[in-house]
Write a protein that holds these residues in place. Structure first.
Motif, PDB file in Angstrom:
ATOM      1  N   TYR A  51       0.709  -1.053  -0.190  1.00  0.00           N
ATOM      2  CA  TYR A  51      -0.038   0.125   0.008  1.00  0.00           C
ATOM      3  C   TYR A  51       0.990   1.298   0.059  1.00  0.00           C
ATOM      4  O   TYR A  51       0.227   2.291   0.212  1.00  0.00           O
ATOM      5  N   GLY A  52       2.253   1.094   0.040  1.00  0.00           N
ATOM      6  CA  GLY A  52       3.284   2.214  -0.321  1.00  0.00           C
ATOM      7  C   GLY A  52       3.187   3.231   1.162  1.00  0.00           C
ATOM      8  O   GLY A  52       3.458   4.294   1.172  1.00  0.00           O
ATOM      9  N   TRP A  53       3.074   2.445   2.075  1.00  0.00           N
ATOM     10  CA  TRP A  53       3.045   3.131   3.483  1.00  0.00           C
ATOM     11  C   TRP A  53       4.510   3.306   3.827  1.00  0.00           C
ATOM     12  O   TRP A  53       5.467   2.242   3.760  1.00  0.00           O
ATOM     13  N   ASP A  54       4.974   4.678   3.977  1.00  0.00           N
ATOM     14  CA  ASP A  54       6.209   4.992   4.273  1.00  0.00           C
ATOM     15  C   ASP A  54       6.667   4.688   5.819  1.00  0.00           C
ATOM     16  O   ASP A  54       5.536   4.179   6.718  1.00  0.00           O
ATOM     17  N   ALA A  55       7.702   4.902   6.232  1.00  0.00           N
ATOM     18  CA  ALA A  55       8.330   4.500   7.526  1.00  0.00           C
ATOM     19  C   ALA A  55       7.322   5.218   8.530  1.00  0.00           C
ATOM     20  O   ALA A  55       7.011   4.862   9.727  1.00  0.00           O
ATOM     21  N   GLN A  56       6.912   6.539   8.268  1.00  0.00           N
ATOM     22  CA  GLN A  56       6.133   7.266   9.230  1.00  0.00           C
ATOM     23  C   GLN A  56       4.455   6.753   9.459  1.00  0.00           C
ATOM     24  O   GLN A  56       4.046   6.801  10.457  1.00  0.00           O
ATOM     25  N   THR A  57       4.510   6.360   8.253  1.00  0.00           N
ATOM     26  CA  THR A  57       3.100   5.635   8.473  1.00  0.00           C
ATOM     27  C   THR A  57       2.919   4.347   9.205  1.00  0.00           C
ATOM     28  O   THR A  57       1.817   4.013   9.825  1.00  0.00           O
ATOM     29  N   VAL A  58       3.999   3.731   8.964  1.00  0.00           N
ATOM     30  CA  VAL A  58       3.996   2.376   9.620  1.00  0.00           C
ATOM     31  C   VAL A  58       4.201   2.491  11.165  1.00  0.00           C
ATOM     32  O   VAL A  58       3.586   1.882  12.044  1.00  0.00           O
ATOM     33  N   ALA A  59       4.938   3.627  11.490  1.00  0.00           N
ATOM     34  CA  ALA A  59       5.165   3.894  12.754  1.00  0.00           C
ATOM     35  C   ALA A  59       3.775   4.437  13.415  1.00  0.00           C
ATOM     36  O   ALA A  59       3.692   3.952  14.601  1.00  0.00           O
ATOM     37  N   GLN A  60       2.973   5.172  13.022  1.00  0.00           N
ATOM     38  CA  GLN A  60       1.751   5.644  13.473  1.00  0.00           C
ATOM     39  C   GLN A  60       0.692   4.395  13.535  1.00  0.00           C
ATOM     40  O   GLN A  60       0.201   4.403  14.614  1.00  0.00           O
ATOM     41  N   LEU A  61       0.770   3.450  12.563  1.00  0.00           N
ATOM     42  CA  LEU A  61      -0.073   2.087  12.570  1.00  0.00           C
ATOM     43  C   LEU A  61       0.598   1.388  13.873  1.00  0.00           C
ATOM     44  O   LEU A  61      -0.350   1.044  14.748  1.00  0.00           O
ATOM     45  N   ARG A  62       1.737   1.423  14.232  1.00  0.00           N
ATOM     46  CA  ARG A  62       2.268   0.497  15.336  1.00  0.00           C
ATOM     47  C   ARG A  62       1.823   1.191  16.439  1.00  0.00           C
ATOM     48  O   ARG A  62       1.693   0.541  17.696  1.00  0.00           O
ATOM     49  N   GLU A  63       2.006   2.487  16.555  1.00  0.00           N
ATOM     50  CA  GLU A  63       1.502   3.206  17.823  1.00  0.00           C
ATOM     51  C   GLU A  63       0.138   3.071  18.107  1.00  0.00           C
ATOM     52  O   GLU A  63      -0.353   2.949  19.255  1.00  0.00           O
ATOM     53  N   LEU A  64      -0.718   3.190  17.097  1.00  0.00           N
ATOM     54  CA  LEU A  64      -2.343   2.910  17.318  1.00  0.00           C
ATOM     55  C   LEU A  64      -2.451   1.365  17.776  1.00  0.00           C
ATOM     56  O   LEU A  64      -3.149   1.202  18.704  1.00  0.00           O
ATOM     57  N   ARG A  65      -1.741   0.674  17.259  1.00  0.00           N
ATOM     58  CA  ARG A  65      -1.612  -0.760  17.871  1.00  0.00           C
ATOM     59  C   ARG A  65      -1.218  -1.037  19.069  1.00  0.00           C
ATOM     60  O   ARG A  65      -2.127  -1.690  19.887  1.00  0.00           O
ATOM     61  N   SER A  66      -0.204  -0.215  19.685  1.00  0.00           N
ATOM     62  CA  SER A  66       0.163  -0.313  20.964  1.00  0.00           C
ATOM     63  C   SER A  66      -1.084   0.351  21.990  1.00  0.00           C
ATOM     64  O   SER A  66      -1.114  -0.091  22.958  1.00  0.00           O
ATOM     65  N   GLN A  67      -1.352   1.413  21.405  1.00  0.00           N
ATOM     66  CA  GLN A  67      -2.729   1.998  22.095  1.00  0.00           C
ATOM     67  C   GLN A  67      -3.896   0.963  22.382  1.00  0.00           C
ATOM     68  O   GLN A  67      -4.398   1.059  23.495  1.00  0.00           O
ATOM     69  N   TRP A  68      -4.109   0.311  21.528  1.00  0.00           N
ATOM     70  CA  TRP A  68      -5.190  -0.594  21.292  1.00  0.00           C
ATOM     71  C   TRP A  68      -4.859  -1.774  22.414  1.00  0.00           C
ATOM     72  O   TRP A  68      -5.714  -2.003  23.009  1.00  0.00           O
ATOM     73  N   ILE A  69      -3.739  -2.243  22.443  1.00  0.00           N
ATOM     74  CA  ILE A  69      -3.227  -3.228  23.365  1.00  0.00           C
ATOM     75  C   ILE A  69      -3.258  -2.917  24.555  1.00  0.00           C
ATOM     76  O   ILE A  69      -3.961  -3.552  25.708  1.00  0.00           O
ATOM     77  N   GLN A  70      -3.119  -1.408  25.005  1.00  0.00           N
ATOM     78  CA  GLN A  70      -3.192  -0.943  26.316  1.00  0.00           C
ATOM     79  C   GLN A  70      -4.485  -0.879  26.779  1.00  0.00           C
ATOM     80  O   GLN A  70      -4.832  -1.080  27.766  1.00  0.00           O
ATOM     81  N   HIS A  71      -5.349  -0.386  26.034  1.00  0.00           N
ATOM     82  CA  HIS A  71      -6.666  -0.290  26.317  1.00  0.00           C
ATOM     83  C   HIS A  71      -7.578  -1.625  26.530  1.00  0.00           C
ATOM     84  O   HIS A  71      -8.610  -1.840  27.326  1.00  0.00           O
ATOM     85  N   THR A  72      -7.100  -2.641  25.921  1.00  0.00           N
ATOM     86  CA  THR A  72      -7.656  -4.021  25.608  1.00  0.00           C
ATOM     87  C   THR A  72      -6.913  -5.048  26.770  1.00  0.00           C
ATOM     88  O   THR A  72      -7.441  -6.353  26.821  1.00  0.00           O
ATOM     89  N   ALA A  73      -5.733  -4.647  27.315  1.00  0.00           N
ATOM     90  CA  ALA A  73      -5.032  -5.767  27.968  1.00  0.00           C
ATOM     91  C   ALA A  73      -5.980  -6.284  29.201  1.00  0.00           C
ATOM     92  O   ALA A  73      -6.560  -5.455  29.880  1.00  0.00           O
ATOM     93  N   VAL A  74      -6.174  -7.706  29.431  1.00  0.00           N
ATOM     94  CA  VAL A  74      -6.344  -8.127  30.678  1.00  0.00           C
ATOM     95  C   VAL A  74      -5.544  -7.892  31.884  1.00  0.00           C
ATOM     96  O   VAL A  74      -4.405  -8.488  31.766  1.00  0.00           O
ATOM     97  N   PRO A  75      -5.859  -7.306  32.705  1.00  0.00           N
ATOM     98  CA  PRO A  75      -5.059  -7.135  34.032  1.00  0.00           C
ATOM     99  C   PRO A  75      -4.809  -8.476  34.837  1.00  0.00           C
ATOM    100  O   PRO A  75      -5.874  -9.343  34.688  1.00  0.00           O
ATOM    101  N   THR A  76      -3.625  -8.498  35.618  1.00  0.00           N
ATOM    102  CA  THR A  76      -3.407  -9.619  36.049  1.00  0.00           C
ATOM    103  C   THR A  76      -3.015  -9.207  37.672  1.00  0.00           C
ATOM    104  O   THR A  76      -2.380  -8.064  37.813  1.00  0.00           O
ATOM    105  N   ILE A  77      -2.980 -10.274  38.342  1.00  0.00           N
ATOM    106  CA  ILE A  77      -2.551 -10.011  39.960  1.00  0.00           C
ATOM    107  C   ILE A  77      -1.551 -11.011  40.095  1.00  0.00           C
ATOM    108  O   ILE A  77      -1.696 -12.108  39.817  1.00  0.00           O
TER     109      ILE A  77
END
Length: 172
Positions: free
Chosen positions: A76-102
């Motif tokens: 799709y012709g995504w440059d390094a900045q676009t890939v970094a943005q997608l990875r950051e959005l993925r990271s935020q998704w993981i943070q919001h959906t992670a199951v907490p552990t004790i």
């Protein structure tokens, strides 16, 4: 058509899709249980990259399996900045959906039965190396796969042979 779906599932496009307790889980289930090729369309690939991820996110990844991000970016012709943005959005998704552990009470005192593990804690068998992760929800044992929970199909007797149980680490 699938006959007699389990009460915990809905049937979507002739496939079981586990019911979700929140919108994040609902979207994740819809995508991961779909037969659709999410790499075939730029918008779908972007959504998949956020919700599921194109990188290899295994806790113990195979060094030769780096995931499909580079291939999708090239398609799709995504440059390094676009890939970094997608990875950051993925990271935020993981943070919001992670199951907490004790943490377990102590390494010397793990829980002897799955029923004793506190509700909402992700746990694993100390004895079994299958990698299966569980969480108790209102007295029911659920399997955990990423951000998705679904009722365990393994009998209580079979699971009890895996005792003792200890807290699992959340993949980040």
């Amino acid at each position: 058509m699938i006959e007699n779906p389990a009460p915990c599932d809905v049937v979507l496009a002739h496939r079981y899709v586990p019911l979700a307790n929140n919108p994040f889980e609902a979207l994740h289930n819809l995508i991961t249980f779909s037969s659709k090729d999410f790499a075939a369309d730029r918008t779908d690939a972007w959504i998949y990259g956020i919700v599921v991820g194109w990188d290899n996110e295994d806790a113990d990844p195979d060094p030769e399996d780096v995931g499909a991000m580079d291939e999708i970016a090239a398609t799709y012709g995504w440059d390094a900045q676009t890939v970094a943005q997608l990875r950051e959005l993925r990271s935020q998704w993981i943070q919001h959906t992670a199951v907490p552990t004790i943490s377990a009470p102590s390494e010397s005192r793990p829980w002897p039965t799955w029923q004793e593990v506190p509700d909402g804690m992700v746990y694993v068998s100390e004895m079994h190396q299958s990698g299966n992760r569980y969480v108790n929800r209102d007295g029911a044992r659920m399997n955990v796969l990423g951000a998705v929970e679904y009722p365990s199909a393994v009998s209580d007797t079979q699971v009890q042979h895996l005792a003792p149980f200890v807290s699992a680490e959340v993949d980040r």
